[in-house]
Scaffold this motif. Structure first.
Motif, PDB file in Angstrom:
ATOM      1  N   GLY A  65       0.814  -1.212   0.000  1.00 25.06           N
ATOM      2  CA  GLY A  65       0.000   0.000   0.000  1.00 25.06           C
ATOM      3  C   GLY A  65       0.847   1.262   0.000  1.00 25.06           C
ATOM      4  O   GLY A  65       0.444   2.298  -0.528  1.00 25.06           O
ATOM      5  N   PHE A  66       2.065   1.143   0.563  1.00 25.37           N
ATOM      6  CA  PHE A  66       2.963   2.289   0.573  1.00 25.37           C
ATOM      7  C   PHE A  66       3.465   2.601  -0.841  1.00 25.37           C
ATOM      8  O   PHE A  66       3.552   3.768  -1.246  1.00 25.37           O
ATOM      9  N   ASP A  67       3.795   1.547  -1.596  1.00 25.04           N
ATOM     10  CA  ASP A  67       4.230   1.761  -2.985  1.00 25.04           C
ATOM     11  C   ASP A  67       3.104   2.368  -3.819  1.00 25.04           C
ATOM     12  O   ASP A  67       3.348   3.242  -4.664  1.00 25.04           O
ATOM     13  N   LEU A  68       1.877   1.882  -3.593  1.00 27.84           N
ATOM     14  CA  LEU A  68       0.752   2.422  -4.355  1.00 27.84           C
ATOM     15  C   LEU A  68       0.523   3.886  -4.018  1.00 27.84           C
ATOM     16  O   LEU A  68       0.280   4.722  -4.909  1.00 27.84           O
ATOM     17  N   CYS A  69       0.627   4.235  -2.751  1.00 29.26           N
ATOM     18  CA  CYS A  69       0.486   5.650  -2.360  1.00 29.26           C
ATOM     19  C   CYS A  69       1.559   6.502  -3.033  1.00 29.26           C
ATOM     20  O   CYS A  69       1.282   7.603  -3.525  1.00 29.26           O
ATOM     21  N   ARG A  70       2.806   5.966  -3.063  1.00 25.20           N
ATOM     22  CA  ARG A  70       3.890   6.719  -3.715  1.00 25.20           C
ATOM     23  C   ARG A  70       3.580   6.957  -5.189  1.00 25.20           C
ATOM     24  O   ARG A  70       3.802   8.058  -5.719  1.00 25.20           O
ATOM     25  N   LEU A  71       3.030   5.950  -5.871  1.00 20.35           N
ATOM     26  CA  LEU A  71       2.679   6.117  -7.286  1.00 20.35           C
ATOM     27  C   LEU A  71       1.557   7.146  -7.458  1.00 20.35           C
ATOM     28  O   LEU A  71       1.569   7.937  -8.416  1.00 20.35           O
ATOM     29  N   PHE A  72       0.591   7.143  -6.552  1.00 13.80           N
ATOM     30  CA  PHE A  72      -0.461   8.169  -6.608  1.00 13.80           C
ATOM     31  C   PHE A  72       0.153   9.575  -6.516  1.00 13.80           C
ATOM     32  O   PHE A  72      -0.195  10.475  -7.279  1.00 13.80           O
ATOM     33  N   LYS A  73       1.058   9.746  -5.571  1.00 14.67           N
ATOM     34  CA  LYS A  73       1.617  11.079  -5.307  1.00 14.67           C
ATOM     35  C   LYS A  73       2.572  11.538  -6.412  1.00 14.67           C
ATOM     36  O   LYS A  73       2.801  12.734  -6.572  1.00 14.67           O
ATOM     37  N   GLU A  74       3.115  10.588  -7.154  1.00 11.68           N
ATOM     38  CA  GLU A  74       4.031  10.952  -8.234  1.00 11.68           C
ATOM     39  C   GLU A  74       3.296  11.443  -9.474  1.00 11.68           C
ATOM     40  O   GLU A  74       3.904  12.086 -10.335  1.00 11.68           O
ATOM     41  N   ARG A  75       2.016  11.102  -9.579  1.00  8.95           N
ATOM     42  CA  ARG A  75       1.239  11.505 -10.752  1.00  8.95           C
ATOM     43  C   ARG A  75       0.587  12.867 -10.496  1.00  8.95           C
ATOM     44  O   ARG A  75      -0.116  13.034  -9.489  1.00  8.95           O
ATOM     45  N   PRO A  76       0.778  13.830 -11.389  1.00  8.80           N
ATOM     46  CA  PRO A  76       0.248  15.181 -11.144  1.00  8.80           C
ATOM     47  C   PRO A  76      -1.256  15.209 -10.902  1.00  8.80           C
ATOM     48  O   PRO A  76      -1.731  15.953 -10.037  1.00  8.80           O
TER      49      PRO A  76
END
Length: 539
Positions: free
Chosen positions: A73-84
């Motif tokens: 879930g941490f990796d998924l959150c990071r991917l969310f935050k990386e997308r504008p």
């Protein structure tokens, strides 16, 4: 938001690989009035967001299981935050097992809003979702305000650098449009009831409002700002506001921010469609009012300059003899030209003179250093002083010395240049004194031209002036005297510009008028300084 203060109608992305848990979480949220989008993995969540992004229906919040099968879930959150487009979407982690504090803190550092230990009470789940969405909305509002404040600052800098009221109106209209996201118009009504109108660039440049529409707006501004202090925000309904300022041929209710300059003479109006202004709310209107005040402050020096320029031009036109009013000068043909600087620049102190004296004809071309009403005033004083001194003195060098002392006595912080030529029409004998000015140019009908070797210090610095340079003019020679406004160009050495002038004069057609017209056609467009020109020939 309902009457109990609960956020309802939000879309919640639930990411959980356990179907029963996904169903239970979805049921709780659906009963609370939320729309639920359930997915079973991180990849499914990313694919769902891509699909919704194309449709413009992104979720308001994501509830993500920490232990997903394909990624944490941490990796998924990071991917969310990386997308504008999804960086601002709040993320809430949940887990059925205990999460160590260090891992929990790492998730918070990554941007996770909250953490839920499941199973959890429905009220707790609902409260966490509500808090996450509310915090995200507050952050988005703060970011939008920061963007608007940045736009406001950028616009104020732009309008403060405007050189004309038209530039000011255009810049302010573009700033209003960027602040509000709507087409915009800005109006400045000067002391002479001349209306300056700026329209934002998103206004299609067809079917522009006509003169009658501008007259209607000018009348409204005068009535609405009569006796006003401070900024007034008001709405003018479509029947009273002319169509076409925001969209070609379309009527709009107009939301206006009105303010007058500090002297109360010039109304300034920032206008946008009232419907569009409702979207920006109270904060947007506050920024609009601030921009209106800044526009009025920036307009004041431009309005003052317009008045000062008018006064200075009036002085120059009043005291410089017009070509058809030159005195009768037997034995000499003289042509003069005077061209004020472009409207974007300040007025200067250029002048010319042609006088009958005991020893012949005295001509002069000069320039008071500086650009202001003061420069024009000093120009008038110098010209009158020259006329007074020439009553009993004809020597150009002596006259230059006296003008120098006059300037030192009455205007010690001002300098000027002048070129004086005393011509005997009977013999062609010419004596020239040059005080810091461009030397005269002798143009011959053979197609050649040369500068007279005459130089000396500026007026006003107190240095000794050399004796006059003496020469004899032939009947076909043309003597040309100009101010540097004709040829001076920023970034170009003056000697280079003088050589260009010499070459252009050499190729001019015969005659004084032809010479002056050729030089003005060649050099005299959009100049930053006034141009004074005097050409003479033995008659």
């Amino acid at each position: 938001m309902d009457v109990k203060g609960k956020l309802t109608g939000t879309t919640v992305l639930v990411v959980d690989d356990v179907e029963a848990s996904r169903y239970a979480m979805g049921t709780v949220l659906s009963r609370a009035g939320h729309r639920v989008v359930p997915v079973a993995s991180g990849r499914e969540a990313l694919a769902e967001l891509d699909t919704r992004l194309r449709k413009g229906t992104l979720p308001d919040v994501a509830l993500v299981d920490v232990g997903l099968p394909d990624m944490s879930g941490f990796d998924l959150c990071r991917l969310f935050k990386e997308r504008p487009h999804t960086a601002g979407m709040p993320v809430v982690h949940f887990s059925a097992s205990a999460v160590p504090p260090a891992v929990h803190c790492a998730g918070m550092d990554m941007g996770v809003e909250a953490y839920l230990k499941v199973p959890a009470e429905p009220l707790e789940i609902e409260a966490v979702v509500r808090a996450a969405v509310r915090n995200a909305q507050l952050r988005a509002g703060d970011q939008a305000l920061v963007r608007r404040l940045t736009l406001l600052s950028e616009t104020i800098v732009t309008i403060q650098s405007a050189r004309t009221l038209q530039e000011l109106s255009d810049a302010a209209a573009e700033g209003v449009s960027r602040l509000t996201g709507t087409p915009a118009a800005v109006f400045v009504l000067d002391q002479d009831d001349q209306l300056y109108r700026g329209l934002s660039r998103d206004r299609i440049p067809v079917s522009l409002p006509d003169v009658e529409a501008d007259r209607t707006v000018a009348g409204l501004l005068r009535r609405l700002t009569r006796g006003q202090a401070g900024v007034q925000l008001t709405t003018v309904p479509a029947p009273l506001w002319p169509a076409g300022y925001f969209r070609p041929g379309v009527e709009h209710d107009a939301r206006l921010a009105l303010v007058v300059t500090q002297d109360g003479h010039a109304p300034v109006c920032l206008a946008a469609p009232a419907r569009g202004m409702r979207r920006v709310g109270l904060e947007g209107e506050t920024l609009l009012a601030q921009l209106a005040q800044a526009t009025a402050l920036a307009a004041e020096p431009l309005l003052m300059y317009k008045v000062e320029r008018h006064v200075a031009l009036t002085l120059q036109h009043s005291f410089l003899p017009q070509p058809h009013r030159l005195p009768d000068l037997p034995g000499l043909d003289i042509v003069v030209r005077y061209v004020p600087a472009s409207r974007q620049t300040e007025i200067g102190g250029d002048f010319y003179a042609a006088l009958r004296v005991d020893e012949g004809i005295l001509t002069a071309v000069g320039d008071v250093v500086g650009h202001s009403l003061d420069a024009a005033t000093v120009m008038v004083e110098l010209r009158h002083a020259l006329r007074a001194y020439a009553v009993d003195e004809s020597d150009p060098a002596v006259l230059a010395e006296r003008l120098d002392r006059t300037l030192q006595r009455y205007h010690p912080d001002t300098t000027a240049t002048v070129c004086l030529a005393l011509v005997d029409p009977g013999t062609g004998r010419t004596r020239i004194a040059n005080a810091g000015h461009i030397p005269p140019l002798i143009v011959r009908d053979t197609g050649t031209a040369d500068y007279v070797k005459a130089s000396g210090p500026l007026l006003g610095v107190g240095l000794v002036h050399p004796p006059a340079t003496e020469l004899f003019l032939e009947p076909t020679d043309r003597l040309l005297m100009v101010t540097d406004g004709l040829i001076e160009t920023r970034g170009t050495d003056l000697t280079t510009s003088m050589e260009h002038l010499r070459a252009a004069a050499s190729g001019a057609l015969p005659g004084l008028n032809a010479l002056c017209d050729t030089l003005l056609d060649t050099f005299g467009h959009d100049r930053e300084d006034d141009i004074a020109m005097l050409a003479l020939r033995l008659g």
